[in-house]
Design a protein around this motif. Structure first.
Motif, mmCIF file in Angstrom:
data_model
loop_
_atom_site.group_PDB
_atom_site.id
_atom_site.type_symbol
_atom_site.label_atom_id
_atom_site.label_comp_id
_atom_site.label_asym_id
_atom_site.label_seq_id
_atom_site.Cartn_x
_atom_site.Cartn_y
_atom_site.Cartn_z
ATOM 1 N N ASP A 157 10.646 7.000 -1.145
ATOM 2 C CA ASP A 157 11.390 7.626 -2.055
ATOM 3 C C ASP A 157 10.548 8.782 -2.545
ATOM 4 O O ASP A 157 10.341 9.912 -3.153
ATOM 5 N N ALA A 158 10.014 7.780 -3.526
ATOM 6 C CA ALA A 158 8.539 8.153 -4.447
ATOM 7 C C ALA A 158 7.802 9.041 -3.526
ATOM 8 O O ALA A 158 7.367 10.358 -3.799
ATOM 9 N N TYR A 159 7.608 9.144 -2.006
ATOM 10 C CA TYR A 159 6.818 9.851 -1.293
ATOM 11 C C TYR A 159 6.999 11.350 -1.088
ATOM 12 O O TYR A 159 6.400 11.607 -1.069
ATOM 13 N N ASN A 160 8.704 11.319 -0.484
ATOM 14 C CA ASN A 160 9.331 11.990 -0.291
ATOM 15 C C ASN A 160 9.587 13.371 -1.515
ATOM 16 O O ASN A 160 9.408 14.130 -1.246
ATOM 17 N N GLU A 161 9.410 12.086 -2.548
ATOM 18 C CA GLU A 161 9.755 13.010 -3.708
ATOM 19 C C GLU A 161 8.766 13.802 -4.212
ATOM 20 O O GLU A 161 8.375 15.051 -4.741
ATOM 21 N N LEU A 216 -6.272 13.726 -6.193
ATOM 22 C CA LEU A 216 -5.655 12.661 -6.876
ATOM 23 C C LEU A 216 -4.405 12.501 -7.970
ATOM 24 O O LEU A 216 -3.247 11.936 -7.975
ATOM 25 N N HIS A 217 -4.656 13.452 -8.038
ATOM 26 C CA HIS A 217 -3.056 14.067 -9.332
ATOM 27 C C HIS A 217 -1.957 13.928 -8.349
ATOM 28 O O HIS A 217 -1.139 13.463 -8.905
ATOM 29 N N ARG A 218 -1.059 14.694 -6.997
ATOM 30 C CA ARG A 218 -0.530 14.535 -6.965
ATOM 31 C C ARG A 218 -0.151 13.164 -6.110
ATOM 32 O O ARG A 218 1.207 13.008 -6.634
ATOM 33 N N ALA A 219 -1.386 12.490 -5.579
ATOM 34 C CA ALA A 219 -0.623 10.898 -6.422
ATOM 35 C C ALA A 219 -0.181 10.218 -7.054
ATOM 36 O O ALA A 219 0.050 9.344 -7.219
ATOM 37 N N LEU A 220 -1.052 10.748 -8.115
ATOM 38 C CA LEU A 220 -0.093 10.417 -9.609
ATOM 39 C C LEU A 220 1.107 10.080 -9.678
ATOM 40 O O LEU A 220 1.712 9.627 -10.300
ATOM 41 N N ARG A 221 1.135 11.211 -9.438
ATOM 42 C CA ARG A 221 2.910 11.682 -9.382
ATOM 43 C C ARG A 221 3.834 10.702 -8.273
ATOM 44 O O ARG A 221 5.163 9.841 -9.241
ATOM 45 N N TRP A 222 3.085 10.750 -7.114
ATOM 46 C CA TRP A 222 3.449 9.242 -6.806
ATOM 47 C C TRP A 222 3.955 8.412 -7.123
ATOM 48 O O TRP A 222 5.510 6.886 -6.938
ATOM 49 N N LEU A 223 2.885 7.592 -7.887
ATOM 50 C CA LEU A 223 2.288 6.274 -8.767
ATOM 51 C C LEU A 223 3.900 6.096 -9.564
ATOM 52 O O LEU A 223 4.767 5.492 -9.624
ATOM 53 N N GLU A 224 3.545 7.614 -10.474
ATOM 54 C CA GLU A 224 4.784 7.451 -11.664
ATOM 55 C C GLU A 224 6.380 7.319 -10.796
ATOM 56 O O GLU A 224 6.767 6.316 -11.651
ATOM 57 N N LEU A 225 6.133 7.657 -9.967
ATOM 58 C CA LEU A 225 8.250 7.946 -9.510
ATOM 59 C C LEU A 225 8.549 5.839 -9.085
ATOM 60 O O LEU A 225 8.957 5.928 -9.126
ATOM 61 N N PHE A 226 7.087 5.600 -7.792
ATOM 62 C CA PHE A 226 7.560 4.786 -7.277
ATOM 63 C C PHE A 226 7.214 3.452 -8.555
ATOM 64 O O PHE A 226 8.440 2.554 -8.290
#
Ligand code: 1PX
Length: 216
Positions: free
Chosen positions: A142-146, A113-123
């Motif tokens: 883009d957020a996902y690929n990063e 979930l923590h890794r997904a939170l980074r996606w959320l932050e970037l998105f």
């Protein structure tokens, strides 16, 4: 808390407020609020169409694992991510190098979930700074690929890529968020993002300290 988020008409502000309530005064991350935040987000994602259900299913199963830990005999050890890490490591309840007896440890589950939170932050940051003609599908990809993509197989990446293509345009997307006019969405994101980043960074530092960032 999660239940009340689900019963009312969806409003993203409320969901992000739940995330903001994750942090205690001494900067520990409360598991109940963290999980309730994810439940609200999953509800939002479900409203975008059934193509997201494979993502939703995985997120829900991780949320359920954490709820089970909280409701279990040792629930008090899982009040914060910090207490959980200490408890599980002290009692050798985490598979550290390869999958074994603890596929549902709190540490590995929160890591996903923590890794997904980074996606959320970037998105969300991309959404916040986007222009009227910005494409949510591109921002999301883009957020996902990063972030998350680095941890997913090509099959998941391909499926996620297809799902992103179905995302509605920026204005419809903002409407579904049910926050108000675009300026208000942008302001709300500007308000929520620093706290989401803080929750992310605190967890990242904790997992770095205990060398947990690559749990199988
Ligand atoms: C709005 C569009 C939503 C796009 C969601 C982007 C996230 C894409 C994630 C794709 C995950 C695919 C499903 C499977 C994942 C698992 O393989 C994988 C590894 O788990 P394992 O080690 O137990 O096997 N799981 C994970 O990485 C955890 C994924 C958790 C995803 C939670 C996504 C919730 C999204 C909420 C969207 C809210 C958007 C709000 C924006 C205003």
């Amino acid at each position: 808390m999660a239940d009340s988020v689900e019963e009312k008409k969806f409003c993203l502000t409320e969901v992000l407020d739940v995330f903001k309530s994750c942090l205690t005064e001494n900067k520990e991350v409360l598991v109940d609020q963290y999980v309730a935040g994810w439940r609200g987000l999953v509800k939002f994602m479900n409203s975008l169409g059934s193509i997201f259900s494979f993502i939703s299913k995985d997120a829900v199963s991780k949320i359920q694992i954490m709820i089970n830990h909280r409701n279990g005999n040792n629930g008090a050890e899982y009040v914060t991510i910090q207490s959980m890490v200490k408890y599980e490591l002290d009692n050798k309840l985490v598979d550290l190098t390869k999958s074994g007896n603890f596929p549902e440890s709190g540490c590995r589950t929160i890591l996903r979930l923590h890794r997904a939170l980074r996606w959320l932050e970037l998105f969300l940051e991309r959404l916040r700074t986007s222009t009227e003609d910005g494409k949510t599908s591109v921002m999301c990809a883009d957020a996902y690929n990063e972030s998350l993509a680095h941890h997913h197989s090509w099959l998941i990446r391909a499926a996620a890529g297809m799902a992103f293509c179905t995302l509605p345009g920026r204005s419809t997307f903002f409407e579904v968020m049910n926050v108000g006019p675009p300026e208000q969405v942008v302001a709300m994101l500007g308000d929520a993002l620093p706290l989401i980043s803080e929750v992310y960074q605190i967890t990242e530092d904790l997992y770095t300290e205990y060398n947990l960032l690559n749990l199988p």
